[in-house]
Design an enzyme around this catalytic site. Structure first.
Site, PDB file in Angstrom:
ATOM      1  CG  HIS A   1     -37.817  -1.775 -50.675  1.00  0.00           C
ATOM      2  ND1 HIS A   1     -37.345  -2.259 -49.472  1.00  0.00           N
ATOM      3  CD2 HIS A   1     -39.167  -1.794 -50.582  1.00  0.00           C
ATOM      4  CE1 HIS A   1     -38.372  -2.541 -48.684  1.00  0.00           C
ATOM      5  NE2 HIS A   1     -39.488  -2.280 -49.334  1.00  0.00           N
ATOM      6  N   GLY A   2     -34.854  -1.727 -54.283  1.00  0.00           N
ATOM      7  CA  GLY A   2     -34.359  -1.198 -55.552  1.00  0.00           C
ATOM      8  C   GLY A   2     -32.973  -0.607 -55.386  1.00  0.00           C
TER       9      GLY A   2
END
Length: 260
Positions: free
Chosen positions: A190-191
């Site tokens: 996701h990051g």
């Protein structure tokens, strides 16, 4: 790597990579599945059915993405923001969770619908996740294409490697560690920020703990199919899921500073 795909045609590969409904944020398709649709020739009846299904999905996606997602966001940003008592924090977690679902499921539905219009049956990404009775059930219903991709290419590979090299004596320990790595990887996907990594690690703990509970708890084995147990398990699961969304939102550190 596995020797399953023997030939890759460059134009088919580019078509798969650049297929616009799934290019940016849509469901994660598989190249072999995509290739079957790429070469399939539909009859008029088959395509008209696929076309109508695609249009319906686009309309449902718009409903999810605009009024429903927008309403959840309005509640979250109007009534729940900048309030630090437990009730409003719980309210924020639930409204954020609903916003996440309707926003994400909305554009996933529109991506699948647009794919159908173009003759590609991109897989669905959600299956009523808020009726999940345990955390594994949730990940079988939420962001399905990501969770199955992680299962096939991360979790299963880790388990096979650990068992081949006999890293742990017990299968249960192997599975628990693999779940931790798998879900932490999901957070990084996701990051590379603290809230996303913590979200993945949190779900790794939940998946590992539930794996142990499934295998070791006589109480679970005795009661898992009883209605009262499923209801209680559903309530607990939803609380755990919504707390996870609170971590994902990045608001945890802000609230922690205010409370301290």
């Amino acid at each position: 790597y596995d020797g399953i795909i023997n030939e890759i045609k460059w134009y088919e590969f580019l078509e798969f990579l650049l297929f616009f409904p799934t290019l940016s944020s849509g469901p994660i398709d598989r190249s072999r599945r995509f290739s079957q649709d790429y070469y399939k020739i539909y009859t008029g009846k088959e395509y008209s059915e696929l076309l109508s299904n695609g249009i319906v999905k686009i309309m449902w996606g718009l409903l999810y993405k605009l009024p429903l997602s927008g309403t959840a966001m309005y509640i979250m940003n109007t009534y729940m923001i900048n309030k630090y008592d437990p009730i409003h924090i719980i309210g924020y977690a639930y409204s954020y969770g609903l916003y996440m679902f309707f926003d994400f499921a909305g554009y996933s539905l529109m991506a699948v619908g647009a794919s159908n219009v173009l003759g590609i049956e991109t897989p669905m990404n959600f299956n009523i996740p808020f009726i999940s009775v345990d955390i594994k059930d949730f990940w079988n219903r939420w962001h399905i294409t990501l969770s199955t991709w992680l299962r096939d290419f991360v979790f299963s590979r880790i388990v096979m490697r650990f068992m081949r090299k006999k890293i742990f004596k017990k299968r249960l320990t192997t599975a628990m560690v693999a779940y931790m790595i798998n879900m932490t990887f999901m957070g990084f996907w996701h990051g590379i920020t603290l809230n996303y990594i913590a979200y993945g690690f949190y779900h790794g703990i939940l998946m590992a703990a539930f794996e142990w509970y499934q295998k070791k708890s006589k109480f679970y084995k005795k009661n898992k199919n009883k209605t009262w147990y499923k209801v209680i398990s559903w309530i607990i699961t939803m609380h755990l899921v919504m707390f996870g969304f609170l971590i994902f939102s990045g608001k945890m550190s802000e609230w922690a500073r205010k409370l301290i």
